[in-house]
Design a protein around this motif. Structure first.
Motif, PDB file in Angstrom:
ATOM      1  N   ILE A  87      -9.633  -9.484  11.806  1.00  0.00           N
ATOM      2  CA  ILE A  87      -9.337  -8.102  12.219  1.00  0.00           C
ATOM      3  C   ILE A  87      -7.856  -7.958  12.545  1.00  0.00           C
ATOM      4  O   ILE A  87      -7.175  -7.019  12.102  1.00  0.00           O
ATOM      5  N   HIS A  88      -7.331  -8.897  13.318  1.00  0.00           N
ATOM      6  CA  HIS A  88      -5.925  -8.833  13.733  1.00  0.00           C
ATOM      7  C   HIS A  88      -4.977  -8.993  12.541  1.00  0.00           C
ATOM      8  O   HIS A  88      -3.917  -8.350  12.491  1.00  0.00           O
ATOM      9  N   LYS A  89      -5.343  -9.850  11.604  1.00  0.00           N
ATOM     10  CA  LYS A  89      -4.498 -10.025  10.420  1.00  0.00           C
ATOM     11  C   LYS A  89      -4.450  -8.756   9.592  1.00  0.00           C
ATOM     12  O   LYS A  89      -3.415  -8.403   9.014  1.00  0.00           O
ATOM     13  N   ALA A  90      -5.571  -8.048   9.514  1.00  0.00           N
ATOM     14  CA  ALA A  90      -5.584  -6.767   8.799  1.00  0.00           C
ATOM     15  C   ALA A  90      -4.657  -5.769   9.479  1.00  0.00           C
ATOM     16  O   ALA A  90      -3.926  -5.018   8.816  1.00  0.00           O
ATOM     17  N   LEU A  91      -4.650  -5.755  10.809  1.00  0.00           N
ATOM     18  CA  LEU A  91      -3.754  -4.870  11.554  1.00  0.00           C
ATOM     19  C   LEU A  91      -2.295  -5.273  11.349  1.00  0.00           C
ATOM     20  O   LEU A  91      -1.417  -4.426  11.178  1.00  0.00           O
ATOM     21  N   ASP A  92      -2.020  -6.586  11.361  1.00  0.00           N
ATOM     22  CA  ASP A  92      -0.654  -7.060  11.126  1.00  0.00           C
ATOM     23  C   ASP A  92      -0.146  -6.634   9.754  1.00  0.00           C
ATOM     24  O   ASP A  92       1.049  -6.405   9.566  1.00  0.00           O
ATOM     25  N   SER A  93      -1.067  -6.546   8.793  1.00  0.00           N
ATOM     26  CA  SER A  93      -0.698  -6.179   7.421  1.00  0.00           C
ATOM     27  C   SER A  93      -0.657  -4.663   7.222  1.00  0.00           C
ATOM     28  O   SER A  93      -0.427  -4.201   6.092  1.00  0.00           O
ATOM     29  N   ASP A  94      -0.885  -3.898   8.282  1.00  0.00           N
ATOM     30  CA  ASP A  94      -0.932  -2.431   8.193  1.00  0.00           C
ATOM     31  C   ASP A  94      -1.986  -1.977   7.179  1.00  0.00           C
ATOM     32  O   ASP A  94      -1.818  -0.958   6.503  1.00  0.00           O
ATOM     33  N   ASP A  95      -3.063  -2.745   7.054  1.00  0.00           N
ATOM     34  CA  ASP A  95      -4.076  -2.480   6.040  1.00  0.00           C
ATOM     35  C   ASP A  95      -5.354  -1.966   6.702  1.00  0.00           C
ATOM     36  O   ASP A  95      -6.270  -2.729   7.018  1.00  0.00           O
ATOM     37  N   VAL A  96      -5.401  -0.650   6.901  1.00  0.00           N
ATOM     38  CA  VAL A  96      -6.565  -0.056   7.562  1.00  0.00           C
ATOM     39  C   VAL A  96      -7.782  -0.069   6.649  1.00  0.00           C
ATOM     40  O   VAL A  96      -8.923  -0.158   7.125  1.00  0.00           O
ATOM     41  N   GLU A  97      -7.560  -0.002   5.335  1.00  0.00           N
ATOM     42  CA  GLU A  97      -8.688  -0.060   4.403  1.00  0.00           C
ATOM     43  C   GLU A  97      -9.382  -1.420   4.484  1.00  0.00           C
ATOM     44  O   GLU A  97     -10.613  -1.503   4.465  1.00  0.00           O
ATOM     45  N   LEU A  98      -8.584  -2.488   4.584  1.00  0.00           N
ATOM     46  CA  LEU A  98      -9.163  -3.814   4.763  1.00  0.00           C
ATOM     47  C   LEU A  98      -9.910  -3.890   6.089  1.00  0.00           C
ATOM     48  O   LEU A  98     -10.990  -4.484   6.180  1.00  0.00           O
ATOM     49  N   LEU A  99      -9.346  -3.281   7.108  1.00  0.00           N
ATOM     50  CA  LEU A  99     -10.000  -3.253   8.421  1.00  0.00           C
ATOM     51  C   LEU A  99     -11.381  -2.600   8.310  1.00  0.00           C
ATOM     52  O   LEU A  99     -12.365  -3.109   8.863  1.00  0.00           O
ATOM     53  N   LYS A 100     -11.473  -1.491   7.580  1.00  0.00           N
ATOM     54  CA  LYS A 100     -12.757  -0.808   7.403  1.00  0.00           C
ATOM     55  C   LYS A 100     -13.760  -1.710   6.675  1.00  0.00           C
ATOM     56  O   LYS A 100     -14.943  -1.750   7.030  1.00  0.00           O
ATOM     57  N   HIS A 119      -6.180  -2.727  21.756  1.00  0.00           N
ATOM     58  CA  HIS A 119      -5.195  -3.408  22.607  1.00  0.00           C
ATOM     59  C   HIS A 119      -4.147  -4.105  21.733  1.00  0.00           C
ATOM     60  O   HIS A 119      -2.935  -4.006  21.990  1.00  0.00           O
ATOM     61  N   TYR A 120      -4.633  -4.803  20.707  1.00  0.00           N
ATOM     62  CA  TYR A 120      -3.738  -5.550  19.823  1.00  0.00           C
ATOM     63  C   TYR A 120      -2.778  -4.606  19.099  1.00  0.00           C
ATOM     64  O   TYR A 120      -1.570  -4.844  19.045  1.00  0.00           O
ATOM     65  N   ALA A 121      -3.325  -3.523  18.545  1.00  0.00           N
ATOM     66  CA  ALA A 121      -2.480  -2.564  17.829  1.00  0.00           C
ATOM     67  C   ALA A 121      -1.465  -1.922  18.766  1.00  0.00           C
ATOM     68  O   ALA A 121      -0.296  -1.733  18.392  1.00  0.00           O
ATOM     69  N   SER A 122      -1.880  -1.598  19.988  1.00  0.00           N
ATOM     70  CA  SER A 122      -0.974  -0.958  20.950  1.00  0.00           C
ATOM     71  C   SER A 122       0.160  -1.883  21.351  1.00  0.00           C
ATOM     72  O   SER A 122       1.249  -1.433  21.709  1.00  0.00           O
ATOM     73  N   ALA A 123      -0.088  -3.183  21.289  1.00  0.00           N
ATOM     74  CA  ALA A 123       0.932  -4.158  21.699  1.00  0.00           C
ATOM     75  C   ALA A 123       1.865  -4.544  20.561  1.00  0.00           C
ATOM     76  O   ALA A 123       3.070  -4.724  20.779  1.00  0.00           O
TER      77      ALA A 123
END
Length: 387
Positions: A87-100, A119-123
């Motif tokens: 999940i965090h790696k998807a956020l690091d990659s700015d890949d919301v589609e992967l997150l879904k 929390h992770y995205a906000s930080a």
């Protein structure tokens, strides 16, 4: 100095130990580093935060100490940790589609709240990603993590005003406290030096982010307090509407006279995000207007930074009473008002072209030879002819 740091490591807030640890690591202060590592290993700081913020070798030592003091992790716990990392790696990659996709995979299912994804995205993530995660409506905006910190508390430590606004717009409670009694405002103020907060930025310099973050949180806190007390006073509401009228007019004129530049400034300020809800309460309405005022103000300040001469002329334009109400007064008075309006408009356009010419010269001089720079410097900016 080193002895003083050794003394405070055991008493300081755990988040204050992190910068001391980093300093000890970079300056090879081995005893201080060892003390910091031991304190952090025993703390409630989560591994995700530590791995993200510390050098790999330091995090490795902390991780080893924790594994030694804990019973062997269950296979299910390790599996959950792997899912959260994805999940965090998807956020690091700015890949919301992967997150879904990850959220919908039945064999690796984990919720955003279980991953403390907000929390992770906000930080750590771009503000755009925070907005996209919030738009999924799958995360609790007031969820406390393992330390009892909400996403707003985490964002306050980061001091990124656009993240704070995004969380507040989605219902983050500004009065929520950490287990030790701190609000997001307390966290933000504690991390801001007084001289930084009160520093007046020169024209052309970036806005004071420290002050802007604190102002965003305090504005929301005041509106929340008004909700607890009752209806906001007429005087406060009137003053808010007066300021809004001024900045609405200012941005409207900018969009009329130089639409491309105004569009960029508005996108920077995210000035079109305040939607109207006809069913909202009066207090919610006031809160929305405060946020609208903030975005319009930032739009105007962006324009002032890039087009200083134009901004000065626009200041005069907006306060000149002779440009208002063309249809009132005698025919002669109406004619004079229209003439004055056209004069101010022409002065505004001339200032705009001067700013553009100055920016073009500056841009050219930075990439051209010295001889070309001299030639450009001697040329006069284009001035439109008065009608």
């Amino acid at each position: 100095m080193k002895r003083h740091l050794l003394n405070i490591v055991g008493e300081a807030l755990i988040e204050d130990v992190i910068p001391i640890l980093l300093a000890a690591f970079h300056y090879n202060l081995n005893q201080l580093l060892s003390n910091c590592i031991e304190r952090v290993a025993k703390s409630d700081l989560d591994n995700v935060c530590l791995e993200k913020e510390l050098p790999p070798e330091v995090y490795g030592k902390i991780r080893s100490l924790r594994l030694e003091s804990e019973p062997t992790a269950m296979e299910s716990d390790l599996d959950l940790e792997k899912k959260i990392r994805r999940i965090h790696k998807a956020l690091d990659s700015d890949d919301v589609e992967l997150l879904k996709l990850l959220l919908n995979e039945s064999n690796v299912y984990v919720t955003l709240d279980e991953a403390y994804a907000l929390h992770y995205a906000s930080a750590y993530c771009d503000p755009k990603i925070v907005n996209e995660v919030l738009s999924l409506r799958l995360a609790n905006v007031n969820l406390g993590n393992g330390r009892g910190f909400t996403p707003l508390h985490v964002a306050a430590r980061r001091k990124e005003w656009s993240v704070l606004v995004a969380l507040l717009n989605k219902g983050a409670r500004v009065a929520e406290t950490t287990p030790d009694g701190r609000t997001a405002i307390d966290i933000c103020r504690r991390l801001t030096r007084a001289k930084d907060y009160h520093e007046n930025k020169k024209q052309g310099e970036p806005s004071n982010k420290d002050r802007l973050c604190i102002d965003v949180l305090e504005t929301k806190m005041r509106s929340s307090e008004s909700e607890n007390v009752g209806v906001p006073s007429q005087e406060i509401t009137y003053d808010l509407h007066m300021k809004l009228d001024y900045y609405e007019n200012r941005v409207s004129f900018a969009r009329l006279l130089y639409p491309a530049e105004a569009k960029v400034a508005m996108e920077i300020a995210d000035a079109d995000t305040c939607k109207v809800d006809l069913n909202e309460s009066l207090t919610a309405h006031t809160t929305r207007l405060h946020l609208r005022l903030l975005t319009l103000f930032k739009t105007a300040e962006t324009g002032r930074r890039y087009f200083p001469q134009c901004a000065q002329e626009l200041d005069k334009f907006l306060v000149d009473d002779t440009t208002c109400l063309f249809e009132q007064g005698s025919l002669e008075e109406q004619r004079l008002k229209r003439r004055r309006f056209n004069e101010l408009k022409q002065e505004l356009l001339e200032a705009f072209y001067k700013d553009k010419a100055h920016r073009n010269r500056t841009s050219s001089s930075s990439s051209s030879s010295s001889s070309t720079t001299a030639t450009l410097g001697s040329s006069a900016p284009y001035k439109p002819r008065r009608k």
